[in-house]
Design a protein around this motif. Structure first.
Motif, PDB file in Angstrom:
ATOM      1  N   MET A  49       7.080  -8.743  -0.418  1.00 46.85           N
ATOM      2  CA  MET A  49       7.262  -7.608   0.494  1.00 46.85           C
ATOM      3  C   MET A  49       7.174  -8.013   1.964  1.00 46.85           C
ATOM      4  SD  MET A  49       7.770  -4.820  -1.272  1.00 46.85           S
ATOM      5  CE  MET A  49       7.071  -3.261  -0.728  1.00 46.85           C
ATOM      6  N   PHE A  89      11.988  -8.328   0.452  1.00 47.35           N
ATOM      7  CA  PHE A  89      11.351  -7.020   0.694  1.00 47.35           C
ATOM      8  C   PHE A  89      12.036  -5.943  -0.147  1.00 47.35           C
ATOM      9  CE2 PHE A  89      11.553  -2.943   2.956  1.00 47.35           C
ATOM     10  CZ  PHE A  89      10.204  -2.655   3.066  1.00 47.35           C
ATOM     11  N   ARG A  90      11.258  -5.013  -0.671  1.00 50.24           N
ATOM     12  CA  ARG A  90      11.829  -3.879  -1.414  1.00 50.24           C
ATOM     13  C   ARG A  90      11.375  -2.561  -0.803  1.00 50.24           C
ATOM     14  NH1 ARG A  90      13.415  -5.170  -7.418  1.00 50.24           N
ATOM     15  NH2 ARG A  90      12.908  -7.383  -7.500  1.00 50.24           N
ATOM     16  N   GLY A  91      12.309  -1.687  -0.578  1.00 47.40           N
ATOM     17  CA  GLY A  91      12.000  -0.354  -0.075  1.00 47.40           C
ATOM     18  C   GLY A  91      11.765   0.588  -1.241  1.00 47.40           C
ATOM     19  N   TYR A  92      12.420   1.741  -1.201  1.00 46.56           N
ATOM     20  CA  TYR A  92      12.253   2.736  -2.260  1.00 46.56           C
ATOM     21  C   TYR A  92      12.501   2.128  -3.635  1.00 46.56           C
ATOM     22  CZ  TYR A  92      12.348   6.530   1.183  1.00 46.56           C
ATOM     23  OH  TYR A  92      12.049   7.382   2.213  1.00 46.56           O
ATOM     24  N   SER A  93      11.616   2.433  -4.558  1.00 41.01           N
ATOM     25  CA  SER A  93      11.856   2.116  -5.972  1.00 41.01           C
ATOM     26  C   SER A  93      12.830   3.156  -6.510  1.00 41.01           C
ATOM     27  CB  SER A  93      10.524   2.226  -6.729  1.00 41.01           C
ATOM     28  OG  SER A  93      10.728   2.403  -8.117  1.00 41.01           O
ATOM     29  N   ASN A 149       9.163   9.514  -5.172  1.00 40.80           N
ATOM     30  CA  ASN A 149       9.957   8.347  -4.823  1.00 40.80           C
ATOM     31  C   ASN A 149       9.469   7.157  -5.630  1.00 40.80           C
ATOM     32  OD1 ASN A 149      12.084   8.901  -2.914  1.00 40.80           O
ATOM     33  ND2 ASN A 149      10.494   9.511  -1.486  1.00 40.80           N
ATOM     34  N   PRO A 192       4.700   2.521  -6.722  1.00 45.51           N
ATOM     35  CA  PRO A 192       4.807   1.338  -5.860  1.00 45.51           C
ATOM     36  C   PRO A 192       5.333   0.105  -6.615  1.00 45.51           C
ATOM     37  CG  PRO A 192       2.721   2.463  -5.466  1.00 45.51           C
ATOM     38  CD  PRO A 192       3.387   3.163  -6.617  1.00 45.51           C
ATOM     39  N   TYR A 193       6.216  -0.628  -5.950  1.00 43.70           N
ATOM     40  CA  TYR A 193       6.794  -1.836  -6.549  1.00 43.70           C
ATOM     41  C   TYR A 193       5.719  -2.786  -7.051  1.00 43.70           C
ATOM     42  CZ  TYR A 193       8.919  -6.492  -6.558  1.00 43.70           C
ATOM     43  OH  TYR A 193       9.312  -7.756  -6.905  1.00 43.70           O
TER      44      TYR A 193
END
Lengths: 409, 409
Positions: free
Chosen positions: B63, B69-73, B291, B294-295
């Motif tokens: 992240m 990096f990952r935003g919205y799952s 949303n 968390p990842y």
């Protein structure tokens, strides 16, 4: 025979994104080598602040050792984070009691679930253009009424916001019981000034209404006449719930954390006229429907309040605002009318001529391979507009802007 | 005037824990040096599996870098985890389509929020004694009806479970539209066998009802005649939602993750008789109200399916079951009647003589400083019983058992 909540039949499956993807995919089939840049996203691309990552790792280590392992979080969140939030409010001169702060999983669940603690008969107002989730959650909860001839819902009061007033939401003629306000607004990127917000607070006090104040983009605000919190307005604690998120300013869209404030002064009514603190209802909802936000995520949020963390958040915010400003400047220099892009990651443009939003969407896609969101997906008063965002990377934003510089308008 | 959801007036603020704490605190005031052991907890004390911690740290590092990096799952969860869950079902001979799996924030939110996609007129059944949150969420959603003379809710069918049948929930005489079943049951620790569950599935098919199958304690099951999943029963996909959690078996109470299965075959009804897949309604709810999880938490859950991760989960489970077995043996050797403690972390005991649950609670607290949960907080048919749990540390459990060995009964 198990019956469905038929109100769900009245909303679309997932917003507008499917329709946009369908059209982008159709273009890609014809032009497989095209380099498409999306200025549609409301998702962040800036990596997580290093301080947050450090905090996550430290908390993860604690979870591996018997002495420091933590099970269930308090349903409303840990004091270590709530205290930071209370202190942060104090820096803008607002006193919030820590009992009134609830750590959330980002703004969205709370913006929707607040409908669950409110009576079914409330008349709700939304500014239009508007983020579709407010309207959807009103409809799903059975609070929409019926669909009128002009394809609106009878128990929703739509507050048309337009360019004559820089998209500011004006007080409606009629009484509403609940109103959603978003400052800065999504999708228009425009702000509600202190004086305008005071009108709303006074209206809500007069009508014993409540304001659901969506603060998800608060971190982008800097203009002096725009309040950082609705509680800067006298009397607001009697009428307003304030819902925050770390998503956009701290790159937390994938971490899911924010907070909501339910002031103890805020009362709602039984049909008998009896008053009850909304805080009490929310406390019950929280205890029955959640077990709180993950400990390690709350530690990550706490880290944003350190000096280093704050600096990293500031960098993220300023990068997004630079992107938005660049888009705004470019479009303005091309002779378009543009709103937002100052106190907000969103840029809202009037499409040139008399084109529809979707027509301009297609034009931009085919002529510049830049994708925006047609304004009409945010309600009929968004027709003839488009939303672009500053959330893409600086490189992508620069490349998009270079194309927007040249595209035929 | 903003109206409240008055159904909230009909539930208590927070379960029973306040009352228990009040009484324990009263004792502590009189006996400040007392070493109190709580066998009340449904919270885990065993640290998080090391594999989960490694996964969290790795994901946190990802992240922090632009490329990873990952935003919205995705609102329903990441495929990497969903695929592990689907594969896990396959090991017990069940095929689940990955579209039907939703990653959740632990079982509780989904067990409550499922009420939001169901019609208000459904008659709901709960086995009694029962975890209070089922009943609370039915009442809050306005599905309770009115309070009857015997202090029950008119639209809730209570299925009395008692010792004559080892607390198995029997099919009711009347039609119900929705039924909550928990296997193994909380609080009794007893199980629903395959043949009993088949009765329920057949009943639900016959009545076009749905079963909300609470699987939060699935990992504790080992007896061969007890199904690991309701989908082992023929036809269950047409009638059952299965809700899982990593909380209890993997020490995830502080991480908040699990999964829910909404089979595509499961249909509910509009009042016109029109059928609709419950999956479609849940997908809409998920998209509008969440949303995702968390990842980094989803990565932690994924790690539980590795060989090392599985071994650590097995250790956690077997430690909790050893604790429960020890409590059960001790109480049995003292001549008490005891249920559960085999396929479950919960031990359910008949209080000696004709004492009330609260009276025995006080006796145990004052005579042995061991705290249990009075059975009547789980409904009137829990009167005369007490719940103890295997979730305390082995040391605390041993110390409690030593005292239970000697306490006057």
């Amino acid at each position: 025979m198990a019956l469905a909540n038929e109100n769900y039949f009245n909303i679309q499956e997932i917003y507008y994104s499917n329709e946009i993807e369908k059209r982008v995919n159709a273009y890609k089939l014809l032009h497989p080598a095209a380099d498409i840049i999306r200025l549609t996203t409301a998702d962040v691309t800036h990596p997580l602040p290093k301080e947050a990552i450090k905090a996550i790792k430290k908390a993860a280590d604690e979870m591996g050792v018997a002495g420091t392992f933590r099970g269930y979080s308090p349903a409303k969140g840990y004091d270590f984070l709530i205290e930071k939030i209370v202190k942060d409010y104090r820096t803008i001169g607002i006193t919030i009691d820590k009992e009134c702060v609830f750590i959330n999983s980002g703004a969205k669940p709370d913006l929707g679930n607040i409908g669950h603690i409110l009576g079914i008969d409330n008349i709700t107002a939304v500014a239009e253009p508007v983020c579709p989730m407010y309207e959807n959650s009103i409809i799903i909860s059975g609070r929409g009424g019926y669909v009128t001839k002009d394809n609106k819902w009878s128990n929703i009061v739509y507050i048309p916001c337009d360019s004559t007033d820089d998209f500011a939401p004006n007080i409606p003629q009629e009484r509403v019981d609940v109103v959603y306000l978003c400052n800065p607004n999504n999708p228009t990127g425009t702000v509600i000034t202190k004086s305008k917000l005071k009108e709303w607070v006074d209206y809500a006090i007069r009508h014993q209404s409540i304001i659901v104040y969506d603060c998800a983009y608060q971190g982008f605000l800097s203009s002096p006449d725009v309040p950082k919190s609705i509680y800067e307005i006298k009397g607001a604690k009697r009428v307003a719930v304030e819902i925050h998120s770390y998503s956009k300013c701290a790159g937390f869209t994938g971490l899911r954390c924010g907070y909501s404030v339910f002031p103890a002064e805020l009362q709602v009514y039984a049909k008998t006229g009896e008053k009850i603190a909304l805080l009490d209802l929310w406390t019950k909802r929280n205890a029955n429907y959640t077990n709180g936000v993950p400990y390690i995520i709350q530690r990550a949020a706490e880290a944003l309040y350190s000096k280093k963390g704050q600096r990293e958040v500031d960098e993220t915010v300023s990068q997004i605002l630079s992107n938005a400003a660049l888009i705004k400047e470019t479009l303005t220099s091309r002779g378009l009318k543009v709103w937002g892009g100052v106190d907000s990651p969103y840029v809202w443009l009037k499409v040139p001529g008399r084109q529809s939003s979707w027509k301009f969407f297609t034009h931009l896609l085919y002529e510049s391979q830049v994708v925006g969101i047609p304004g009409n997906v945010f309600g009929t008063s968004g027709e003839g507009y488009m939303r672009l965002t500053g959330f893409a990377t600086p490189d992508d934003t620069q490349a998009a802007v270079d194309r927007l510089q040249k595209v035929k308008l």
